[in-house]
Write a protein that holds these residues in place. Structure first.
Motif, short mmCIF file in Angstrom:
data_model
loop_
_atom_site.label_atom_id
_atom_site.label_comp_id
_atom_site.label_asym_id
_atom_site.label_seq_id
_atom_site.Cartn_x
_atom_site.Cartn_y
_atom_site.Cartn_z
N ALA A 190 37.71 -1.23 75.04
CA ALA A 190 37.16 -2.22 74.13
C ALA A 190 36.45 -3.33 74.88
O ALA A 190 35.43 -3.83 74.44
N GLY A 234 43.74 -1.57 67.97
CA GLY A 234 42.84 -0.66 67.28
C GLY A 234 42.30 0.41 68.21
O GLY A 234 42.07 1.53 67.81
N LYS A 235 42.04 0.04 69.45
CA LYS A 235 41.60 1.02 70.44
C LYS A 235 42.00 0.50 71.82
O LYS A 235 42.41 -0.63 71.97
N HIS A 244 38.60 -9.62 66.87
CA HIS A 244 38.01 -8.79 65.81
C HIS A 244 37.09 -7.72 66.40
O HIS A 244 37.17 -6.55 66.02
N ASN A 245 36.24 -8.12 67.32
CA ASN A 245 35.29 -7.17 67.93
C ASN A 245 36.00 -6.04 68.67
O ASN A 245 35.50 -4.92 68.69
N ARG A 267 38.81 -4.86 67.87
CA ARG A 267 39.66 -4.17 66.88
C ARG A 267 41.15 -4.29 67.21
O ARG A 267 41.89 -3.30 67.13
#
Length: 82
Positions: free
Chosen positions: A77, A71-72, A28-29, A31
């Motif tokens: 990340a 996400g990235k 989650h962190n 993404r």
């Protein structure tokens, strides 16, 4: 990049030993895409000693299934520190 490779790359960047809850939190962190998060959430509740310890579970649940979506950039990340 194939789905399992995305999950494997993510799992290769975290520090071990690590438990399932920390892996979910990290996904989650960082993404990660929904498919990656769902894959991690489906892991058994245990402490994984190494990447080699977790990969068989990922392979089993992803047999014949595509996983995608970052996400990235994973390196950004994770900050390259893991």
């Amino acid at each position: 990049m194939r789905g399992i490779e995305i999950v494997t790359e993510f799992l290769g960047k975290v520090s071990y030993p690590i438990d399932k809850n920390k892996l979910v939190e990290a996904a989650h962190n960082f993404r990660m895409g929904d498919d990656v998060i769902q894959t991690v959430e489906a892991l058994p509740n245990k402490v994984f000693a190494s990447l080699e310890d977790v990969i068989p579970y990922v392979q089993k649940q992803n047999a014949g299934k595509a996983v995608g979506g970052i996400g990235k950039n994973i390196g950004d990340a994770l900050g390259g520190s893991h």
